[in-house]
Design an enzyme around this catalytic site. Sequence first.
Site, PDB file in Angstrom:
ATOM      1  N   GLN A 165       0.810  -1.228   0.000  1.00 20.03           N
ATOM      2  CA  GLN A 165       0.000   0.000   0.000  1.00 20.03           C
ATOM      3  C   GLN A 165       0.838   1.271   0.000  1.00 20.03           C
ATOM      4  O   GLN A 165       0.295   2.366  -0.155  1.00 20.03           O
ATOM      5  CB  GLN A 165      -0.958   0.000   1.191  1.00 20.03           C
ATOM      6  CG  GLN A 165      -2.193  -0.867   0.982  1.00 20.03           C
ATOM      7  CD  GLN A 165      -1.874  -2.357   0.977  1.00 20.03           C
ATOM      8  OE1 GLN A 165      -1.071  -2.836   1.773  1.00 20.03           O
ATOM      9  NE2 GLN A 165      -2.491  -3.082   0.073  1.00 20.03           N
ATOM     10  N   ASN A 166       2.154   1.146   0.157  1.00 18.40           N
ATOM     11  CA  ASN A 166       2.987   2.342   0.068  1.00 18.40           C
ATOM     12  C   ASN A 166       2.988   2.800  -1.385  1.00 18.40           C
ATOM     13  O   ASN A 166       3.147   1.999  -2.299  1.00 18.40           O
ATOM     14  CB  ASN A 166       4.413   2.068   0.563  1.00 18.40           C
ATOM     15  CG  ASN A 166       5.173   3.356   0.772  1.00 18.40           C
ATOM     16  OD1 ASN A 166       5.393   4.124  -0.161  1.00 18.40           O
ATOM     17  ND2 ASN A 166       5.574   3.611   2.007  1.00 18.40           N
ATOM     18  N   ARG A 167       2.860   4.100  -1.584  1.00 18.74           N
ATOM     19  CA  ARG A 167       2.719   4.629  -2.952  1.00 18.74           C
ATOM     20  C   ARG A 167       4.040   5.021  -3.593  1.00 18.74           C
ATOM     21  O   ARG A 167       4.062   5.564  -4.685  1.00 18.74           O
ATOM     22  CB  ARG A 167       1.778   5.843  -2.902  1.00 18.74           C
ATOM     23  CG  ARG A 167       0.355   5.393  -2.718  1.00 18.74           C
ATOM     24  CD  ARG A 167      -0.508   5.972  -1.664  1.00 18.74           C
ATOM     25  NE  ARG A 167       0.008   6.752  -0.591  1.00 18.74           N
ATOM     26  CZ  ARG A 167      -0.618   7.816  -0.114  1.00 18.74           C
ATOM     27  NH1 ARG A 167      -1.723   8.254  -0.657  1.00 18.74           N
ATOM     28  NH2 ARG A 167      -0.148   8.466   0.932  1.00 18.74           N
TER      29      ARG A 167
END
Length: 170
Positions: free
Chosen positions: A42-44
Amino acid sequence: MNNKPNCIGFPPSIDENCTILILGSMPGVTSLAQRQYYAYPQNRFWPLMARLLENRDAAPEKYEERLAMLLRHHIALWDSIDTCQRDGSLDTAIRDAAPNDFAAFFHQYPVLHTICFNGAKSAQVFKRYNKELLQSPRHQFLSLPSTSPANARWHFAMLLEAWKKILHHK
């Protein structure tokens, strides 16, 4: 009481052509377990870099290709913190942080000129331990919003707009 750090950072991803350095704080639990920067799905960070640097909708699948994408664009990756104590992945849980040695690092890589902080904790730790380096006319420092999913108020389009600043420093 055990004072041994439970989080130990990674070596930098860099080569002699890098002019920009992106600094996180300390890899999260998933990243530490996988020995990869920004491994938490989920880290962008990786989707952001793919869009920003190569106008791609998705980051390369393989970690080595992700690092190579940054190096192609003369971007290095490291962290402000070398070791720390932390339960979980949140920056707010970091304690007993020991910084990386940036004086030696900048001496070893003299063409680095732009230092980008991925989030407030990275900037805070760097600034706390490197006051003299902050005065260097050789370096420009950019504080950027964190790509962490914990920074939920910054949606992807907002991050992309804010992070475009690095393109002006290549």
